[in-house]
Design an enzyme around this catalytic site. Structure first.
Site, mmCIF file in Angstrom:
data_model
loop_
_atom_site.group_PDB
_atom_site.id
_atom_site.type_symbol
_atom_site.label_atom_id
_atom_site.label_comp_id
_atom_site.label_asym_id
_atom_site.label_seq_id
_atom_site.Cartn_x
_atom_site.Cartn_y
_atom_site.Cartn_z
ATOM 1 N N ASP A 148 0.808 -1.397 0.023
ATOM 2 C CA ASP A 148 0.003 0.102 0.045
ATOM 3 C C ASP A 148 0.827 1.273 -0.061
ATOM 4 O OD1 ASP A 148 -2.691 1.342 0.413
ATOM 5 O OD2 ASP A 148 -1.526 2.140 2.071
ATOM 6 N N GLU A 232 -1.138 -1.550 -6.364
ATOM 7 C CA GLU A 232 -2.448 -0.962 -6.840
ATOM 8 C C GLU A 232 -1.993 -0.234 -7.957
ATOM 9 O OE1 GLU A 232 -5.704 0.531 -3.905
ATOM 10 O OE2 GLU A 232 -3.736 1.080 -3.432
ATOM 11 N N CYS A 285 -12.671 -4.619 5.343
ATOM 12 C CA CYS A 285 -12.129 -5.306 6.165
ATOM 13 C C CYS A 285 -11.470 -6.560 5.874
ATOM 14 C CB CYS A 285 -13.143 -5.569 7.233
ATOM 15 S SG CYS A 285 -12.789 -6.863 8.482
ATOM 16 N N CYS A 288 -13.309 -9.800 7.894
ATOM 17 C CA CYS A 288 -14.437 -10.420 7.242
ATOM 18 C C CYS A 288 -14.927 -10.161 5.900
ATOM 19 C CB CYS A 288 -15.552 -10.148 8.467
ATOM 20 S SG CYS A 288 -15.772 -8.206 8.590
ATOM 21 N N CYS A 304 -13.591 -2.708 12.679
ATOM 22 C CA CYS A 304 -14.674 -3.440 12.153
ATOM 23 C C CYS A 304 -15.502 -4.018 13.283
ATOM 24 C CB CYS A 304 -14.064 -4.446 11.009
ATOM 25 S SG CYS A 304 -15.374 -5.136 10.269
ATOM 26 N N CYS A 306 -16.570 -6.972 13.360
ATOM 27 C CA CYS A 306 -16.208 -8.335 13.551
ATOM 28 C C CYS A 306 -14.996 -8.267 14.611
ATOM 29 C CB CYS A 306 -15.641 -8.987 12.299
ATOM 30 S SG CYS A 306 -14.119 -8.306 11.722
ATOM 31 N N ASP A 313 -3.205 1.350 6.878
ATOM 32 C CA ASP A 313 -2.325 1.160 5.624
ATOM 33 C C ASP A 313 -2.146 -0.177 5.768
ATOM 34 O OD1 ASP A 313 -2.710 3.756 5.218
ATOM 35 O OD2 ASP A 313 -0.664 4.119 6.312
HETATM 36 ZN ZN LIG Z 1 -14.441 -7.097 9.759
#
Ligand SMILES: [Zn+2]
Length: 357
Positions: A148, A232, A285, A288, A304, A306, A313
């Site tokens: 990243d 990317e 995320c 998940c 998140c 979860c 990053d």
């Molecule tokens: Zn998550």
């Protein structure tokens, strides 16, 4: 110099050499420099003509070989191994009584094939030595990594490694802005303006060198350390327009980062995978797969529902890696992997894969 024109007024290497032979008598200072300098210039002109006429024959519209102009890409080469010598930091070239001290040692071992001396627009001199290497380590690393490219950091890797941005480069850019303002206020044609102009050119050169160094360090690290690098695809133009998104690497030039990474990867047998720029690597995320649409640029930690709490990053780098690996896998295999629920497993034998997706 009309009387020096060759009789047929048509370029040939022989005619070029003949003109030079006569010029040498006319201008005694030619004796001060190595005869090879002119010989190589004639070789280069010959190559330029050959390329030009080859392209004309192909029906293309090539640019006519350009005249050399003093002050623009001033350089010369010595291509004969015996006509120059590098010993440690000292460079000797034929006909030059003094030896030249270089600011750094040559990093490669091997035979020195050619030297090019160049003067950059800021008035400094550079020597590039072509080396036929014997100690070049061409092996890449192992395993995969996602990268990243950061705003405040240069890059974050999917294994959590953070690579800080080049601080001297940042300072240099600040200094450049300051001097460009100063330059714009100076009276045209004045000595002060000329001095400010040289200063700006020097800062430009320095920044350009720092950018290159940053890119080489990062791409070396990636291609030496891993067997597959996922990056990317960045929209460089869009990013530079949006200042808040101006990442460190866009300062350093993403295009140059990518091309450098790709050539080193080819050299070391490393695979480079480029993922779509529209993939929401920051907002997803990595645990998940939930997408967090309201993530703002100031959120440095990704949290998140979860339970995942991760550096923003680092999370993005993990996603980039996963996205790259997914793209390499055949579609069928991906479908199977996602269908490990009991309902899917039981239906797999008689149902088509798409029902499981
Ligand atoms: Zn998550």
């Amino acid at each position: 110099l009309a009387h020096f024109q060759c009789p047929a007024n048509k370029w040939s290497k022989k005619a070029g050499a003949e003109v030079y032979r006569r010029l040498r008598v006319e201008f005694p200072w030619y004796k001060d420099v190595s005869g090879r300098v002119t010989k190589n210039a004639i070789d280069d002109l010959d190559a330029a003509y050959q390329h030009f006429f080859r392209r004309v024959k192909l029906g293309q519209k090539p640019g006519y070989p350009r005249f050399k102009k003093k002050g623009i890409s001033d350089s010369f080469s010595i291509r004969e191994v015996k006509k120059f010598r590098v010993e440690g930091r000292w460079l000797r070239i034929e006909k030059l009584g003094t030896r030249i001290k270089m600011s750094q040692l040559i990093r490669w071992e091997g035979e020195h094939r050619q030297v090019t001396i160049r003067r950059s627009p800021d008035g400094r001199y550079w020597a590039s030595v072509l080396v036929r290497v014997t100690n070049y380590d061409v092996r890449g690393g192992e395993g995969s990594v996602g990268v990243d490219l950061g705003v405040s950091k240069l890059a974050t890797l999917s294994d959590g490694t953070e690579i800080p941005s080049n601080q001297p480069l940042k300072r240099g850019l600040k200094k450049l802005r300051k001097w460009q303002r100063k330059l714009s206020r100076k009276v045209k044609g004045s000595n002060r303006r000329a001095r400010a102009k040289l200063k700006v050119a020097r800062i430009h050169q320095r920044i350009s060198n720092q950018r290159k160094a940053t890119i080489h360090e990062l791409t070396d690290r990636l291609t030496r350390g891993y067997g597959r690098v996922v990056i990317e695809d960045l929209n460089v133009k869009g990013m530079v327009q949006n200042r808040s998104l101006a990442r460190s690497i866009s300062d350093a030039g993403f295009g140059m980062f990518r091309s450098t990474l790709e050539y080193k990867a080819r050299l070391r047998g490393v695979e480079v995978v480029v993922v779509d720029r529209w993939y929401p690597s920051s907002k997803t995320c990595s645990s998940c797969g939930a997408v967090k649409e309201d993530l703002s640029l100031s959120d440095r930690v990704f949290r998140c529902g979860c339970g995942l709490v991760m550096d923003r990053d680092h999370n993005a780098a993990v996603n980039i890696l996963r996205n790259g690996e997914d793209a390499l896998r055949p579609t069928e295999k991906r479908a199977e992997e996602r269908c490990e629920t009991s309902a899917c497993r039981s239906s797999r034998d008689d149902a088509a894969n798409e029902t499981c997706l």
